[in-house]
Structure formats: structure tokens, C-alpha cells
Design an enzyme around this catalytic site. Structure first.
Site, PDB file in Angstrom:
ATOM      1  N   ARG A 151      92.084  -6.011  -6.361  1.00 18.90           N
ATOM      2  CA  ARG A 151      91.611  -4.769  -6.967  1.00 18.90           C
ATOM      3  C   ARG A 151      92.270  -4.458  -8.312  1.00 18.90           C
ATOM      4  NH1 ARG A 151      92.273  -0.258  -2.878  1.00 18.90           N
ATOM      5  NH2 ARG A 151      93.470  -1.701  -1.608  1.00 18.90           N
ATOM      6  N   LYS A 176     116.825  -3.289 -42.541  1.00 15.95           N
ATOM      7  CA  LYS A 176     116.908  -4.442 -41.637  1.00 15.95           C
ATOM      8  C   LYS A 176     118.169  -5.224 -41.924  1.00 15.95           C
ATOM      9  CE  LYS A 176     116.224  -8.445 -42.398  1.00 15.95           C
ATOM     10  NZ  LYS A 176     115.884  -9.780 -42.884  1.00 15.95           N
TER      11      LYS A 176
END
Ligand code: UD1
Ligand code: CA
Length: 455
Positions: A15, A348
Site C-alpha cells: 500500500r 563557504k
């Protein structure tokens, strides 16, 4: 008393309508089976045995670990058959059986259950249900003692009125299990070997059955489809939100926080709406997180302020430092104490020293920026030449004029200044002004072009 855990995880989960094996569907970013295994680990068992079948390879790949042994159930012939696959040469005084698709079970509940199991006693986790349809029913005798479990499909109309349901979770004396499994038959409505028939066999052998209930019925809820999966997700998130609040965190709306990992918190933290915390996140005292922030694998030091709509990953925000709104901190970004990163700034693998500032519209990558330095709007570290990456090093008290391009590798000494709009390709000694742009010319009497008339 020694303990082994058997986790049933062979079912298909039709299901779910998915290529992914059911037990790998995630709740809060971690597979359901992963949750069950992590909870089992908290009991410090001698071994954890996992019965796999559908999607066995993927389950092995994703959940394999040194403390896990897998057993293959080629055909799903029932829960009793599944346990039998993993029950050979079990050397434990107690065996606990869990389901891989019941992820919210709490360790405290399992500890209560295990405290009941002995050589003379089975321990069964049951739950009182408003609608017990589909569940095995707990059949008790006139003395209140459990006699058997009857599966819904095998139950009489009278038995179907019983609201005490079998959760499937049970603990049994290890030396008896293999014998009972051998005696199971599949002569029932589903033609399956029911693990639940072990109860009647144990009673026939003179054992007692002790029952425990979960603190919250959600703990024993399984997920058979994506609607139930979403329900489990919400329950889990409510649990996380309650835990954080209990530890001294203010949540503007407990229903609008998602935790997908492990969060360590201090006190007097404020978290606004629609925040997602992922991986390992450490939040110290008095941190404030604005709305719509995603924070993954970060450390936020005391008093840090993360303003609205910021995205942080693998970053550290120092004491009293702030970033956002709309800041992006990528892995290796470190803001030291009282540093400031404003809107549309991407950082970064770069460290901003104490009190350094980058207020607007910048990319700072592979860089080290000294204390109190100021990065003007539009500054870019040109860290990549298309093949290799290079570093930009700024000393303390550097002033970078707006729209400067710092072409790495490059070093700016302490107190250096760059003129706005400069392209800095060479090192700047301490205290110097670098002007890396064409000088302005003014042309007197300049005539603007005029539009040509069509002929
Ligand atoms: C089972 C119990 C029932 C209980 C219900 C709770 C039995 C016979 N019945 O019923 O009393 O109320 O759980 O949800 O035990 N599995 C295997 N191999 C198999 C069959 C099942 O690994 O051959 C696994 C499934 O993947 C699942 C779990 O065992 O994780 C339970 O199986 P499921 O088919 O859902 O059991 P139910 O029939 O619902
Ligand atoms: Ca089921």
C-alpha cells in the site's frame, strides 16, 4: 539477564505503492527501521537480528552495521515463520521482538516490558483500541489472565468485541522460543504461521503472560501507507517539539518546527515558525532563530542570531554573531564572536574573525578574514580558475571597498584598503590602499547619440 532483539522487516508494504521497501521509508529523515534499530540499541542487547525479504539488498545496504545480523525470509509465510528464520542458535535469556515498520516505540516502554519477562513469564505489549479492526485480540480467562491471541480474521463475533489489541511487540524467554516456533501450524484463516500462537503454547506449558501498555498508543502505530506515514511524522515532530520546550526552548509554534536529526539545546532559545533542523545541530543558550530557516549540522554559539530565511549547513556561528536575513552559510563557514553576515551573502569554507562584517551581496569562499575587517557590498572572492581553488587571506582591520573582486590566491595585510570596484590580483601590503580599476575620465561637451530617422 542477556537480551537479543529480533526485528521483523520482510514485508512488502504494497500500500505504500513504492519501489522502496516499506521499512526504508523515512520518518524525520531516518528510515523507520533505522528508528527501531536505534531504539533497540539503547537496550544494549547482545545482538540485533533483522529478518528481511522484500528489497532485502537495499535494506542491508542502508541499515547494515557491525551490530546487526540479517536473516533472509524468502517467502512471507507469517510472523511466526519470520521469527523462525532468525531464531536458530539463539543464546539469550530474553528475546524481544519488534516490527521494522513501528518506528515510534519508546525505550522506556520496552524496558518496562523486559522487566516482566522471565523463565516463567512472557511479556506482551497490548493496546486498548477504539477500533481494533484488523488487530489480534487479547483473550483473557475469567481470572483476567491472558490465554491466547486470536487474529481478527479467525476471531468469533464475540471475540471481535474485545478492544485490547496485540501490538505485535513481545518478549519471551530465549530458551523456549525455538521449541514454540516449531510447534506453530498454519491451519488458520490466512494460512500463515502466526507468531501470536506462541502465547497459547506458552500458557499450555504453564507460563504466565504479563502485559504492559505503551505510554502513548502512537508508540505502537505502524505505517502501511503514506497517510499513516505522514501521521507518524507529525507525531514524531510533536514529540520533538515537546522535548525541546521541556528543555527551555520557546517555539513560536510547536506545529511548525521539523527536527530531522539530533538537536542539543541550551536555555532561553527562541525558534520562530517554519524552521527545519537537520543532522547534528547544537544550539547554545539565548540563540534566536528567525522564521523559515534551514539549519543542518551546525553549531550556534551563545546568543547567536539567525535571521529569517537563512540556510546554514556545516557552519559555526560564534557567540553573539548574526547572519541573515537570506544568508547562506555552507560547509566550513565559521563566524567568530560578534561577526556579522547580512543579506544575500554566501560563505563557504571561510572564517570571519571576531567582529568582521560582510553586510550585503557577497561570495566569500576559501577565505580567512581577520578580526574587525569590513567586506563591502558586492565583494567576491574569485577562488576558482575553472580547475583549482585558491585561498584569499585578509588580515585584521581590512576594509574592502564595494564591488571588489579578490582574485585568489591573494593576501591583504592588516589595515589594507581596496578602492570600490577594484579587481585585486596582487597582494596588498599592510596599511596600503590598492586601487585596481581604470581612472575616471570626464568628457566635456559629450553628445548623446540621437535616434536615426527612417528614410
Ligand atoms: C500482526 C499480528 C497481530 C497484531 C498486528 C499489529 C500476527 C499473526 N499478527 O498482524 O496480532 O495485532 O500485527 O500490527 O503476528 N512480517 C514479516 N514476514 C512475514 C509476515 C510479516 O517480516 O512473513 C513483518 C511485516 O513486515 C511487519 C510485521 O511482520 O513488519 C507484521 O506483519 P503484518 O502482516 O503487518 O501483521 P498483521 O497481519 O497486521
Ligand atoms: Ca500490520
Amino acid at each position: 539477564m542477556s537480551l537479543q532483539v529480533i526485528v521483523l522487516a520482510a514485508g512488502q508494504g504494497t500500500r505504500m505503492r513504492s519501489a522502496l521497501p516499506k521499512v526504508l521509508h523515512p520518518v524525520a529523515g531516518k528510515s523507520m527501521l533505522g528508528h527501531v534499530l536505534d531504539t533497540a540499541r539503547l537496550l544494549s542487547p547482545d545482538a540485533i537480528r533483522v529478518v528481511i525479504g522484500h528489497g532485502a539488498e537495499r535494506v542491508r545496504e542502508q541499515c547494515g552495521a557491525a551490530d546487526i545480523a540479517f536473516f533472509h525470509q524468502a517467502e512471507q509465510l507469517g510472523t511466526g515463520h519470520a521469527v523462525a528464520q532468525a531464531a536458530d542458535d539463539l543464546q539469550a535469556e530474553r528475546v524481544l521482538i519488534l516490527y521494522g515498520d513501528v518506528p515510534l516505540i519508546e525505550v522506556e516502554t520496552l524496558e518496562r516490558l523486559l522487566a516482566q519477562v522471565s523463565a516463567e513469564q512472557i511479556a506482551l505489549l497490548t493496546v486498548e483500541l477504539d477500533d481494533p479492526t484488523g488487530y489480534g485480540r487479547i483473550v483473557r480467562g475469567g481470572d483476567g489472565q491472558v490465554r491466547a491471541i486470536v487474529e481478527h480474521k479467525d476471531a468469533s463475533a464475540e471475540q471481535r468485541l474485545i478492544r485490547e489489541g496485540n501490538t505485535g511487540i513481545l518478549a519471551v524467554p530465549g530458551d523456549r522460543l525455538a521449541g514454540w516456533l516449531q510447534r506453530l501450524s498454519n491451519d488458520n484463516a490466512q494460512g500463515e504461521y502466526y507468531l501470536t500462537d506462541v502465547i497459547a503454547l506458552a500458557v499450555a506449558d504453564g507460563l504466565r503472560v504479563a502485559t504492559e501498555q505503551p505510554q502513548d498508543p502512537v508508540e505502537v502505530q505502524g505505517a502501511n501507507d503514506r497517510i499513516q506515514l505522514a501521521q507518524l511524522e507529525r507525531h514524531y515532530q510533536q514529540r520533538m517539539a515537546r522535548r525541546l520546550m521541556a528543555q527551555g526552548v520557546t517555539l513560536r509554534d510547536p506545529a511548525r518546527l521539523d527536527v530531522r536529526g539530533e538537536v542539543t539545546v541550551g536555555r532561553d532559545i527562541l525558534i520562530d515558525v517554519n524552521v527545519v533542523l537537520e543532522g547534528q545541530v547544537v544550539i547554545e543558550d539565548e540563540v534566536q532563530i528567525g522564521p523559515n530557516c534551514v539549519i543542518r549540522d551546525c553549531v550556534l554559539r551563545r546568543g547567536a542570531v539567525i535571521k529569517a530565511s537563512s540556510h546554514l549547513e556545516g557552519a559555526e556561528v560564534g557567540e553573539g554573531a548574526d547572519c541573515g536575513p537570506f544568508a547562506r552559510l555552507r560547509p566550513g563557514a565559521v563566524l567568530e564572536a560578534h561577526a556579522h553576515v547580512g543579506n544575500f551573502v554566501e560563505v563557504k569554507n571561510a572564517r570571519l574573525g571576531e567582529g568582521a562584517k560582510a553586510g550585503h551581496l557577497s561570495y566569500l569562499g576559501d577565505a580567512s578574514i581577520g578580526a574587525r575587517s569590513n567586506i563591502g557590498a558586492g565583494t567576491i572572492t574569485c577562488n576558482y580558475d575553472g580547475a583549482n581553488k585558491y585561498r584569499t587571506e585578509l588580515g585584521e582591520d581590512v576594509f574592502v571597498g564595494s564591488n571588489s573582486a579578490l582574485v585568489a590566491p591573494v593576501t591583504l595585510g592588516a589595515g589594507a584598503t581596496t578602492a570600490a570596484g577594484s579587481v585585486i590580483t596582487g597582494d596588498v601590503p599592510a596599511g596600503n590602499l590598492a586601487v585596481g580599476r581604470a581612472r575616471q575620465r570626464n568628457i566635456e561637451g559629450w553628445q548623446r547619440p540621437v535616434k536615426k530617422k527612417p528614410v
